[in-house]
Design a protein around this motif. Structure first.
Motif, PDB file in Angstrom:
ATOM      1  N   GLU A   1       6.839  10.008   4.469  1.00 36.61           N
ATOM      2  CA  GLU A   1       5.700   9.814   5.367  1.00 36.61           C
ATOM      3  C   GLU A   1       4.461  10.558   4.882  1.00 36.61           C
ATOM      4  N   GLN A   2       4.637  11.761   4.348  1.00 41.53           N
ATOM      5  CA  GLN A   2       3.478  12.536   3.904  1.00 41.53           C
ATOM      6  C   GLN A   2       2.785  11.914   2.682  1.00 41.53           C
ATOM      7  N   ASP A   3       3.412  10.940   2.026  1.00 34.69           N
ATOM      8  CA  ASP A   3       2.821  10.264   0.864  1.00 34.69           C
ATOM      9  C   ASP A   3       1.959   9.070   1.248  1.00 34.69           C
ATOM     10  N   LEU A   4       2.067   8.625   2.486  1.00 33.16           N
ATOM     11  CA  LEU A   4       1.490   7.331   2.849  1.00 33.16           C
ATOM     12  C   LEU A   4      -0.016   7.242   2.643  1.00 33.16           C
ATOM     13  N   ARG A   5      -0.775   8.206   3.134  1.00 31.06           N
ATOM     14  CA  ARG A   5      -2.233   8.098   3.003  1.00 31.06           C
ATOM     15  C   ARG A   5      -2.646   7.993   1.531  1.00 31.06           C
TER      16      ARG A   5
ATOM     17  N   GLU B   1       3.621   3.722   8.618  1.00 32.15           N
ATOM     18  CA  GLU B   1       4.436   4.774   9.252  1.00 32.15           C
ATOM     19  C   GLU B   1       5.526   4.146  10.121  1.00 32.15           C
ATOM     20  N   ARG B   2       5.154   3.108  10.893  1.00 33.50           N
ATOM     21  CA  ARG B   2       6.153   2.415  11.714  1.00 33.50           C
ATOM     22  C   ARG B   2       7.221   1.782  10.818  1.00 33.50           C
ATOM     23  N   GLY B   3       6.813   1.238   9.682  1.00 33.91           N
ATOM     24  CA  GLY B   3       7.773   0.646   8.756  1.00 33.91           C
ATOM     25  C   GLY B   3       8.766   1.659   8.231  1.00 33.91           C
ATOM     26  N   LEU B   4       8.263   2.805   7.793  1.00 32.48           N
ATOM     27  CA  LEU B   4       9.169   3.846   7.293  1.00 32.48           C
ATOM     28  C   LEU B   4      10.106   4.327   8.408  1.00 32.48           C
TER      29      LEU B   4
ATOM     30  N   GLY C   1       2.496  14.374 -12.890  1.00 32.01           N
ATOM     31  CA  GLY C   1       2.996  15.737 -12.744  1.00 32.01           C
ATOM     32  C   GLY C   1       2.218  16.563 -11.737  1.00 32.01           C
ATOM     33  N   ASP C   2       0.934  16.245 -11.553  1.00 33.61           N
ATOM     34  CA  ASP C   2       0.136  16.995 -10.579  1.00 33.61           C
ATOM     35  C   ASP C   2       0.132  16.340  -9.196  1.00 33.61           C
ATOM     36  N   GLY C   3       1.010  15.333  -8.997  1.00 36.49           N
ATOM     37  CA  GLY C   3       1.165  14.728  -7.680  1.00 36.49           C
ATOM     38  C   GLY C   3       0.258  13.556  -7.370  1.00 36.49           C
ATOM     39  N   LYS C   4      -0.546  13.097  -8.323  1.00 36.56           N
ATOM     40  CA  LYS C   4      -1.421  11.942  -8.091  1.00 36.56           C
ATOM     41  C   LYS C   4      -0.580  10.666  -8.116  1.00 36.56           C
ATOM     42  N   ILE C   5      -0.694   9.857  -7.070  1.00 36.17           N
ATOM     43  CA  ILE C   5       0.039   8.596  -7.003  1.00 36.17           C
ATOM     44  C   ILE C   5      -0.706   7.556  -7.838  1.00 36.17           C
ATOM     45  N   VAL C   6       0.005   6.943  -8.778  1.00 30.27           N
ATOM     46  CA  VAL C   6      -0.601   5.983  -9.710  1.00 30.27           C
ATOM     47  C   VAL C   6       0.041   4.607  -9.621  1.00 30.27           C
TER      48      VAL C   6
END
Length: 171
Positions: free
Chosen positions: A14-18, A56-59, A71-76
């Motif tokens: 959930e914390q990854d969604l935005r 969020e509702r889907g998850l 490695g630095d957490g950027k979603i690609v």
């Protein structure tokens, strides 16, 4: 060093969604700028909070999707599959690749294929792709998907465009 080695794929939380949805919107700009004008992108970017609530509702309901992050957490990149809906059951497959996006800097690195394989493995599957999106159609064709002759007019902010269905069967 290859960009392919600079990310990891994991199930989204959930914390990854935005950040994942912001990445998807950037990927839309990169992939669809020749199909849609600035107003289209601005509209969808202004709807981020509503999209976030929907995902969020889907998850919470058990849906899963995967993200690729540096490695630095950027979603690609992100990808997800869903069970085939009733209207697509004539294909004889039980999973649809519902979403697959990577940032333009990762085109040609193998990331999209890695994400797709994570979601689908070697399963028979279907997907819908924007007609005229040669890059995506070529990618899916390379991975065994073929158009099956089914297409549909899109509605809402996508009105004026069509999608075609592609199916992959291993046997």
């Amino acid at each position: 060093m290859s960009l392919l080695n600079e990310y990891r794929i994991r199930l989204a939380q959930e914390q990854d969604l935005r950040a994942a949805l912001e990445m998807k919107l950037q990927a839309w700009r990169e992939a669809y700028s020749s199909f849609r004008d600035e107003g289209f992108f601005a509209h969808h970017e202004s709807q981020l909070d509503q999209q976030l609530a929907w995902w969020e509702r889907g998850l919470a309901g058990g849906a899963q999707f995967w993200i690729a992050e540096t490695g630095d957490g950027k979603i690609v990149g992100l990808a997800g599959g869903t069970p085939t809906i009733e209207e697509d059951q004539d294909t004889g497959v039980d999973i649809e690749l519902g979403v697959l996006y990577v940032l333009k800097e990762y085109y040609g690195t193998g990331l999209a294929a890695h994400l797709m394989d994570t979601v689908l493995s070697r399963r028979d599957a279907l997907l819908w792709v924007l007609e005229g999106n040669a890059r995506a159609i070529n990618f899916y064709t390379k991975h065994g998907f073929v158009p099956d002759g089914t297409s549909e007019e899109l509605v809402g902010s996508w009105a004026g465009l069509r999608e075609q269905r592609m199916v992959r069967k291993h046997g």
